[in-house]
Each structure stands twice: as C-alpha cells, then as structure tokens.
Design a protein around this motif. Structure first.
Motif, mmCIF file in Angstrom:
data_model
loop_
_atom_site.group_PDB
_atom_site.id
_atom_site.type_symbol
_atom_site.label_atom_id
_atom_site.label_comp_id
_atom_site.label_asym_id
_atom_site.label_seq_id
_atom_site.Cartn_x
_atom_site.Cartn_y
_atom_site.Cartn_z
ATOM 1 N N ALA A 145 -25.175 66.067 39.860
ATOM 2 C CA ALA A 145 -24.612 64.834 40.413
ATOM 3 C C ALA A 145 -23.260 64.601 39.778
ATOM 4 O O ALA A 145 -23.040 64.955 38.612
ATOM 5 N N VAL A 146 -22.350 64.025 40.544
ATOM 6 C CA VAL A 146 -21.024 63.704 40.022
ATOM 7 C C VAL A 146 -20.628 62.310 40.493
ATOM 8 O O VAL A 146 -21.125 61.808 41.505
ATOM 9 N N ALA A 147 -19.723 61.700 39.745
ATOM 10 C CA ALA A 147 -19.143 60.418 40.160
ATOM 11 C C ALA A 147 -17.724 60.327 39.629
ATOM 12 O O ALA A 147 -17.508 60.425 38.408
ATOM 13 N N SER A 148 -16.768 60.187 40.525
ATOM 14 C CA SER A 148 -15.413 59.858 40.085
ATOM 15 C C SER A 148 -15.459 58.491 39.414
ATOM 16 O O SER A 148 -16.061 57.557 39.944
ATOM 17 N N GLY A 149 -14.807 58.375 38.270
ATOM 18 C CA GLY A 149 -14.979 57.178 37.469
ATOM 19 C C GLY A 149 -14.115 55.998 37.847
ATOM 20 O O GLY A 149 -14.388 54.871 37.415
ATOM 21 N N TYR A 150 -13.074 56.215 38.658
ATOM 22 C CA TYR A 150 -12.084 55.157 38.852
ATOM 23 C C TYR A 150 -12.480 54.137 39.908
ATOM 24 O O TYR A 150 -11.713 53.235 40.229
ATOM 25 N N LYS A 151 -13.689 54.257 40.423
ATOM 26 C CA LYS A 151 -14.163 53.278 41.401
ATOM 27 C C LYS A 151 -15.198 52.370 40.723
ATOM 28 O O LYS A 151 -14.842 51.535 39.900
ATOM 29 N N TRP A 152 -16.470 52.537 41.026
ATOM 30 C CA TRP A 152 -17.494 51.586 40.577
ATOM 31 C C TRP A 152 -17.845 51.697 39.097
ATOM 32 O O TRP A 152 -18.470 50.800 38.534
ATOM 33 N N LEU A 153 -17.453 52.775 38.449
ATOM 34 C CA LEU A 153 -17.691 52.893 37.010
ATOM 35 C C LEU A 153 -16.612 52.191 36.189
ATOM 36 O O LEU A 153 -16.741 52.072 34.964
ATOM 37 N N LEU A 154 -15.537 51.770 36.843
ATOM 38 C CA LEU A 154 -14.445 51.015 36.200
ATOM 39 C C LEU A 154 -13.698 51.843 35.156
ATOM 40 O O LEU A 154 -13.065 51.292 34.256
ATOM 41 N N PHE A 155 -13.742 53.173 35.268
ATOM 42 C CA PHE A 155 -13.039 54.055 34.330
ATOM 43 C C PHE A 155 -11.552 54.101 34.677
ATOM 44 O O PHE A 155 -11.159 53.826 35.806
ATOM 45 N N PRO A 156 -10.734 54.547 33.729
ATOM 46 C CA PRO A 156 -9.341 54.883 34.057
ATOM 47 C C PRO A 156 -9.301 56.120 34.950
ATOM 48 O O PRO A 156 -10.235 56.937 34.942
ATOM 49 N N TYR A 157 -8.240 56.253 35.711
ATOM 50 C CA TYR A 157 -8.078 57.397 36.605
ATOM 51 C C TYR A 157 -8.000 58.684 35.787
ATOM 52 O O TYR A 157 -7.286 58.763 34.795
ATOM 53 N N GLY A 158 -8.754 59.702 36.211
ATOM 54 C CA GLY A 158 -8.748 60.978 35.508
ATOM 55 C C GLY A 158 -9.970 61.216 34.653
ATOM 56 O O GLY A 158 -10.077 62.278 34.017
ATOM 57 N N LEU A 159 -10.914 60.276 34.652
ATOM 58 C CA LEU A 159 -12.141 60.416 33.874
ATOM 59 C C LEU A 159 -13.332 60.254 34.811
ATOM 60 O O LEU A 159 -13.431 59.262 35.532
ATOM 61 N N SER A 160 -14.221 61.234 34.802
ATOM 62 C CA SER A 160 -15.375 61.213 35.692
ATOM 63 C C SER A 160 -16.620 61.698 34.969
ATOM 64 O O SER A 160 -16.560 62.113 33.810
ATOM 65 N N LEU A 161 -17.729 61.671 35.689
ATOM 66 C CA LEU A 161 -19.054 61.898 35.096
ATOM 67 C C LEU A 161 -19.762 63.027 35.835
ATOM 68 O O LEU A 161 -19.739 63.077 37.069
ATOM 69 N N PHE A 162 -20.379 63.930 35.084
ATOM 70 C CA PHE A 162 -21.117 65.061 35.648
ATOM 71 C C PHE A 162 -22.530 65.054 35.073
ATOM 72 O O PHE A 162 -22.722 64.811 33.885
ATOM 73 N N TYR A 163 -23.499 65.328 35.958
ATOM 74 C CA TYR A 163 -24.906 65.403 35.556
ATOM 75 C C TYR A 163 -25.465 66.757 35.958
ATOM 76 O O TYR A 163 -25.244 67.221 37.078
ATOM 77 N N ALA A 164 -26.189 67.384 35.038
ATOM 78 C CA ALA A 164 -26.864 68.643 35.335
ATOM 79 C C ALA A 164 -28.302 68.553 34.851
ATOM 80 O O ALA A 164 -28.560 68.200 33.689
ATOM 81 N N ASP A 165 -29.240 68.867 35.735
ATOM 82 C CA ASP A 165 -30.647 68.888 35.355
ATOM 83 C C ASP A 165 -30.863 69.921 34.254
ATOM 84 O O ASP A 165 -30.176 70.954 34.218
ATOM 85 N N PRO A 166 -31.815 69.681 33.346
ATOM 86 C CA PRO A 166 -32.031 70.617 32.233
ATOM 87 C C PRO A 166 -32.243 72.071 32.653
ATOM 88 O O PRO A 166 -31.898 72.990 31.891
ATOM 89 N N LYS A 167 -32.776 72.296 33.853
ATOM 90 C CA LYS A 167 -33.020 73.692 34.249
ATOM 91 C C LYS A 167 -31.729 74.479 34.435
ATOM 92 O O LYS A 167 -31.757 75.716 34.503
#
Length: 381
Positions: free
Chosen positions: A206-228
């Motif tokens: 899963a990914v989310a660009s941070g500059y929208k609903w996460l209220l991050f500064p532009y250029g910072l985002s979030l990545f999720y990877a299942d343990p497998k």
C-alpha cells in the motif's frame, strides 16, 4: 467517535479563504512548517548532525504511523512518492507474474496507480483488465465482477480519486484470496481521513502520497509492505538501509544484509531534515485527533454540503457509496466550464475531476466557510 470542532487555529488560513480542496493539496500545519524551517536551517551547522540523526526520524516515523493509522510499524517505510512505492511493488511482482495472468485496475484510475501496472503487464505479458465505472457507483461490485481464475493482481484504492466513491477493501481482499491474487492499494486519497484496518485487509503493498490527507510536506510519502515481502529486492540500493550503517567508520565493510522489516524499501537520504520533521508533526496531530474522529467530523461537513447542493439541483454521490471526507457531485445539465475559476475569484476552492465537482474539506473548515460556499453556489446555479 466524536466530532471535532474547527481546528483552523492550527493552520495558516486567512479568514477570507474557504479551502475545500484537501484532495488536491492539503495546507501544512503551522507547527509542521516551523519544524521544516528549523530542519532546513540545521544545514548551516553540519558539525551538529550526528550519525544517529540519519536514522532516528525514520524510526519515529514508523512508530507514529502505526500509532496514528494502525498496522505494524515494521511494515512501514519512508518513500518520496506514491509512484516510487508502486513501482517498487511492480518490480517485485515481475518475478511472480506471467503471460495469462490478469491485472485489475479501475477506469480513470490516477496515473500513479495505472502506469506501474501497465509496465508490469508489458514486462510479464500479463493482461490489463479495466473495471468500468459502474452506473450505480458500486465500485466494489464492479471489481468483484471482473475477478476470474486468471486474476493475479488487483490494484485499487479505498475511494475513487475523482469523486470519493467507496470500495469495500475487506470484500475485495476476500475475493483476492480465493483466487490467490495479490492486492495492492493506493490510499493517497483516504489514508489519514478515514480508517483503514491493515490487519483485516492485509494488502500485499500500500502507498499514500503524504501531501494530501496525511498533511505531510510535499515530497514525503508512506509505503507499506506485508511481512511476506520483507525479503524482496528493493527498488533502490542504499547504504543507509544495510546492516551496520550506523557505524560510519566501517561503511567500507560492505554488508549484504538489509535492515529488518520494510526498511529495505526506503529511499536513500530518508531522514531529510527539511521533510521528515514536518511529517512527524502531522502524524502526531493525526494521532491526537484520531482518524475515526476525523472521518466522522468530515462526514458531517460533507453531509451538510450534499444537502445544500441537492436543494439547488445538483446530485451528490449516494450516501451508501460515499466516503466520509470526499464528496463528488454531478449535474444532469452539465457543469459550467467557468465554475471553478468563478469560485476561485471569490477565494472558494474546490476541484473538478471529470464530470464531478469534488469537495474535500478538512478540520480547518468553519461556519463562515460553509456560509460563503452555499451563498456563492446558489448565486451561480
């Protein structure tokens, strides 16, 4: 869940600005802006930056993400953009897909959640399958109807970016499991504004660009990877994600062991002092508000907007298919091309995406904003 009163004092928004456009680009928290300035100016004194400063903020980021949004902190990584994260996922899946497999995407998906899968199909020979826009706006069923024994990857979102129409990710995950298919999510337009149960959905990535609903500064985002997938090859090979990287005196003793969890997927220079401190402030604030409370508060605002728009002849997305934070609205007569500039001239900001007006408020909205919006729209329509 509790409704949260207007938090406008935490943002730098003049009283004559009514900003219903968080799905485009969120305002930065004042405290986050202060942290970013401080972080940027720290480069004046590089002698004060110690080896642990290259790692600590990323570790805080992981913990605060899990606290605010749920999930296992070991599954989160710091990336610069949604396209970076989805490209990383696509590169990993190249070795697990082939000719005859099918990749399901949504019609009019945002390009970041289409182009990596197009490339994946070109490399592997897998076929792209587009779930068409449903006339009843039931995107969940539209996706379920496209799943076949050949489905190998379902690449969707929590709500459609053009109008906020919902997808039931738990139901889609169940169907994916039956077919032994992978599930990847672009939750850019929902994470931070509506709850996502990572344990129930268990996406592969899963990914989310941070500059929208996460209220991050532009250029910072979030990545999720299942343990497998924590053994998989990352998109980027960087010293900072290898075992022993904290010992600068021994960096020429090259390690072929990655740091544990999803850290291997992080971008180089991940602890950028002019980015991550602002993200940490945002995560602390989201955790303080509570995502479920944010969703309930935004839903109340959008319900009021929907009612007012119905009274002037516009058609909101039906309540049962509507996300709490984004309200898509259409018109049988069509939307005037000059509407968005007309509203902007009065310092009222919304977006148009395709045939929908898109209202995307956040907790900075107050009664004055709503009054100005309703009066202006009544005059236009």
């Amino acid at each position: 869940m509790a409704n949260i009163e207007s938090q406008r004092n935490l943002f730098d928004i003049p009283p004559d600005i009514s900003y219903f456009n968080c799905a485009y680009n969120s305002p930065l928290l004042v405290k986050a802006g202060d942290a970013l300035v401080k972080g940027a100016l720290s480069k004046r004194h590089p002698w004060d930056r110690k080896p642990n400063d290259f790692f600590d903020d990323a570790e805080k980021f992981r913990k605060l993400t899990a606290k605010a949004l749920g999930g296992n902190p070991e599954c989160f990584a710091v990336v610069p953009s949604a396209s970076y994260g989805l490209t990383a996922a696509a590169r990993i899946l190249e070795d697990h897909m082939g000719k005859g497999d099918e990749i399901i995407v949504l019609e009019e998906a945002f390009s970041s959640n289409y182009l990596p899968w197009l490339r994946l199909s070109q490399v592997t020979g897998a076929r792209m399958v587009v779930a068409k826009t449903p006339t009843d706006l039931n995107w969940t069923q539209a996706v379920l109807d496209r799943i076949t024994p050949q489905t190998k990857l379902i690449a969707v979102c929590n709500c459609h970016w053009t109008n906020g129409a919902l997808l039931d990710l738990v139901e889609i995950k169940k169907a994916a499991q039956v077919m032994d298919a992978y599930l990847t999510l672009d939750v850019t337009q929902s994470l931070g504004a509506m709850p996502l149960d990572f344990e129930a959905v268990r996406p592969d990535f899963a990914v989310a660009s941070g500059y929208k609903w996460l209220l991050f500064p532009y250029g910072l985002s979030l990545f999720y990877a299942d343990p497998k997938w924590h053994h998989a090859r990352p998109l980027e090979e960087t010293w900072i994600n290898r075992d022993g990287a904290e010992i600068f005196e021994k960096l020429t003793n090259y390690s072929d062991v990655y740091k544990p969890g999803a850290r291997r997927f992080e971008m180089g220079q991940k602890c950028i002092p002019s980015l991550l401190p602002g993200g940490l402030v945002a995560l602390e604030q989201l955790g303080g508000w509570g995502v479920a409370n944010i969703a309930a508060s935004l839903e109340e605002i959008n319900d009021r907007i929907a009612l007012a728009l119905q009274e002037i002849g516009l058609t909101p997305i039906p309540k049962k298919h509507r996300s709490p934070h984004i309200l898509g609205v259409s018109s049988d007569q069509g939307l005037p091309d000059e509407l968005i500039p007309q509203l902007a001239s009065k310092n009222i900001f919304i977006s148009r995406r395709g045939s929908s007006l898109r209202f995307a408020p956040h907790l900075y909205i107050n009664e004055n904003d709503l009054d100005r919006l309703f009066e202006t729209l009544k005059a236009v329509f």
